[in-house]
Design an enzyme around this catalytic site. Structure first.
Site, PDB file in Angstrom:
ATOM      1  N   SER A   9      60.576 108.864  -5.493  1.00  8.36           N
ATOM      2  CA  SER A   9      59.420 109.377  -6.586  1.00  8.36           C
ATOM      3  C   SER A   9      58.289 109.551  -5.955  1.00  8.36           C
ATOM      4  O   SER A   9      58.314 109.207  -5.061  1.00  8.36           O
ATOM      5  CB  SER A   9      59.792 108.284  -7.734  1.00  8.36           C
ATOM      6  OG  SER A   9      59.346 107.088  -7.716  1.00  8.36           O
ATOM      7  N   THR A  11      55.926 107.432  -6.772  1.00  8.47           N
ATOM      8  CA  THR A  11      55.128 106.043  -6.548  1.00  8.47           C
ATOM      9  C   THR A  11      56.027 105.171  -5.467  1.00  8.47           C
ATOM     10  O   THR A  11      55.462 104.653  -4.693  1.00  8.47           O
ATOM     11  CB  THR A  11      54.927 105.328  -7.795  1.00  8.47           C
ATOM     12  OG1 THR A  11      54.393 106.253  -8.947  1.00  8.47           O
ATOM     13  CG2 THR A  11      54.437 104.004  -7.623  1.00  8.47           C
ATOM     14  N   ARG A  12      57.447 105.178  -5.656  1.00  8.75           N
ATOM     15  CA  ARG A  12      58.187 104.239  -4.720  1.00  8.75           C
ATOM     16  C   ARG A  12      59.477 105.009  -4.550  1.00  8.75           C
ATOM     17  O   ARG A  12      59.736 105.785  -5.136  1.00  8.75           O
ATOM     18  CB  ARG A  12      58.527 102.908  -5.411  1.00  8.75           C
ATOM     19  CG  ARG A  12      59.228 103.226  -6.750  1.00  8.75           C
ATOM     20  CD  ARG A  12      59.328 101.707  -7.519  1.00  8.75           C
ATOM     21  NE  ARG A  12      58.060 101.073  -7.835  1.00  8.75           N
ATOM     22  CZ  ARG A  12      57.268 101.432  -8.793  1.00  8.75           C
ATOM     23  NH1 ARG A  12      57.625 102.223  -9.478  1.00  8.75           N
ATOM     24  NH2 ARG A  12      56.120 100.763  -8.990  1.00  8.75           N
ATOM     25  N   THR A  13      60.160 104.697  -3.189  1.00  8.15           N
ATOM     26  CA  THR A  13      61.058 105.252  -2.881  1.00  8.15           C
ATOM     27  C   THR A  13      62.267 104.111  -3.028  1.00  8.15           C
ATOM     28  O   THR A  13      61.879 103.109  -2.144  1.00  8.15           O
ATOM     29  CB  THR A  13      60.957 106.047  -1.376  1.00  8.15           C
ATOM     30  OG1 THR A  13      60.152 106.820  -1.645  1.00  8.15           O
ATOM     31  CG2 THR A  13      62.488 106.443  -1.166  1.00  8.15           C
ATOM     32  N   TYR A  88      69.385 127.142 -17.696  1.00  8.76           N
ATOM     33  CA  TYR A  88      67.987 127.107 -17.674  1.00  8.76           C
ATOM     34  C   TYR A  88      67.632 128.297 -16.873  1.00  8.76           C
ATOM     35  O   TYR A  88      68.302 128.540 -15.734  1.00  8.76           O
ATOM     36  CB  TYR A  88      67.763 125.847 -16.718  1.00  8.76           C
ATOM     37  CG  TYR A  88      66.227 125.393 -16.824  1.00  8.76           C
ATOM     38  CD1 TYR A  88      65.515 124.973 -17.974  1.00  8.76           C
ATOM     39  CD2 TYR A  88      65.415 125.439 -15.631  1.00  8.76           C
ATOM     40  CE1 TYR A  88      64.191 124.316 -17.876  1.00  8.76           C
ATOM     41  CE2 TYR A  88      64.256 125.203 -15.527  1.00  8.76           C
ATOM     42  CZ  TYR A  88      63.516 124.514 -16.720  1.00  8.76           C
ATOM     43  OH  TYR A  88      62.223 124.098 -16.551  1.00  8.76           O
ATOM     44  N   GLY A  95      63.395 119.419 -11.246  1.00  7.71           N
ATOM     45  CA  GLY A  95      63.278 118.226 -10.346  1.00  7.71           C
ATOM     46  C   GLY A  95      64.675 117.560  -9.924  1.00  7.71           C
ATOM     47  O   GLY A  95      65.370 117.561 -10.986  1.00  7.71           O
ATOM     48  N   ASP A  97      65.238 114.563  -9.412  1.00  6.76           N
ATOM     49  CA  ASP A  97      65.399 113.401 -10.508  1.00  6.76           C
ATOM     50  C   ASP A  97      65.980 113.624 -11.762  1.00  6.76           C
ATOM     51  O   ASP A  97      66.487 112.806 -12.382  1.00  6.76           O
ATOM     52  CB  ASP A  97      63.916 112.538 -10.355  1.00  6.76           C
ATOM     53  CG  ASP A  97      62.852 113.435 -10.944  1.00  6.76           C
ATOM     54  OD1 ASP A  97      62.973 114.800 -10.834  1.00  6.76           O
ATOM     55  OD2 ASP A  97      61.889 113.008 -11.218  1.00  6.76           O
ATOM     56  N   THR A 120      55.394 108.151 -12.910  1.00  6.26           N
ATOM     57  CA  THR A 120      53.944 108.549 -12.894  1.00  6.26           C
ATOM     58  C   THR A 120      53.937 109.914 -14.002  1.00  6.26           C
ATOM     59  O   THR A 120      52.717 109.818 -14.493  1.00  6.26           O
ATOM     60  CB  THR A 120      53.893 109.264 -11.593  1.00  6.26           C
ATOM     61  OG1 THR A 120      54.162 108.651 -10.568  1.00  6.26           O
ATOM     62  CG2 THR A 120      52.275 109.791 -11.346  1.00  6.26           C
TER      63      THR A 120
END
EC number: 2.7.1.33
Length: 242
Positions: A9, A11-13, A88, A95, A97, A120
């Protein structure tokens, strides 16, 4: 078969081991800004796995991971086998995620379903009654509200969003926390109500991400808080693609 699940992501992995059936206890985390081959060699020294599956929203880190992983590896995308259809118009804009969340939510909570991922940014992803990814909503994350005020005002400080003791703040920090948390819950309630109205049917609502527990405490419409929905989506995708 042991999978290395990688959730990258902004901020963090996160790096988590799993079998085909379940997540395993071994978990590792590297701040996303620190991800490099050298850092991964240090943090994941001795970690054994047979194949890896990655969802990445940071192109720089995706390239680092491609160069670092030497075992069979699959990067999640709209071209992956997901067990969820995609309805879609521009699937390559989704994304990875959000796709992982859709896979995990459909498998664990059925459909229709809405996944609210508090990171985020906060994302609302809709899996329709026919088990298809339909799209959703993207809004600034909870921390972004406080960060914006700190950066763009002369006197307002940084805050750590937490449950306010009351709505009427008796200090600047209390007032900002009240505005952030109660205001954010209002945003979530309004979006969920409109999504349900557009679907025409009541979906299951699953919250995940760093602020999920805090916000869900004041949003009755959230049915489940599941911190591992993205990782379980990756685990399921690994079985379909590796």
């Amino acid at each position: 078969m042991t999978y290395l699940l990688i959730d990258n992501s902004n901020t963090r992995t996160k790096f988590v081991l799993s079998s085909p059936e379940a997540l395993l206890p071994e978990r590792y985390m590297v701040p996303t800004r620190e991800v490099s081959g050298e850092r991964l060699d240090e943090v994941l020294a001795g970690v054994r796995y047979d194949a890896a599956v990655v969802c990445s929203v940071v192109p720089r880190v995706a390239e680092e991971l491609k160069n670092w992983i030497v075992k069979p590896c699959h990067f999640l995308s709209c071209d992956s086998r997901l067990g969820v259809g995609i309805d879609y118009p521009h699937p390559r804009q989704i994304g990875a995620d959000r796709l992982a969340n859709a896979v995990g939510a459909a498998a664990y909570y059925g459909y229709p379903c809405v996944v609210v991922d508090f990171g985020t940014a906060v994302t609302f992803d809709v899996i329709g009654p026919q088990c298809t990814y339909m799209g959703g909503v993207i809004a600034p994350g909870l921390a972004s509200m406080g960060d914006y005020l700190e950066r763009n005002t002369a006197l307002l400080p940084a805050i750590d969003p937490q449950e306010p003791s009351r709505v009427i703040g008796t200090s600047t920090v209390e007032a900002m926390q009240s505005g952030a948390v109660y205001g954010y819950r209002g945003l979530v309630k309004e979006i969920l109500a409109r999504l349900e109205g557009e679907l025409g049917v009541r979906p299951a609502v699953v919250a995940t991400g760093g602020d999920a527990a805090l916000i869900a405490r004041g949003v009755e419409r959230i049915d489940h808080v599941d911190p591992d929905i993205t990782l379980n989506g990756l685990r399921i995708a690994a079985g379909l693609n590796l």
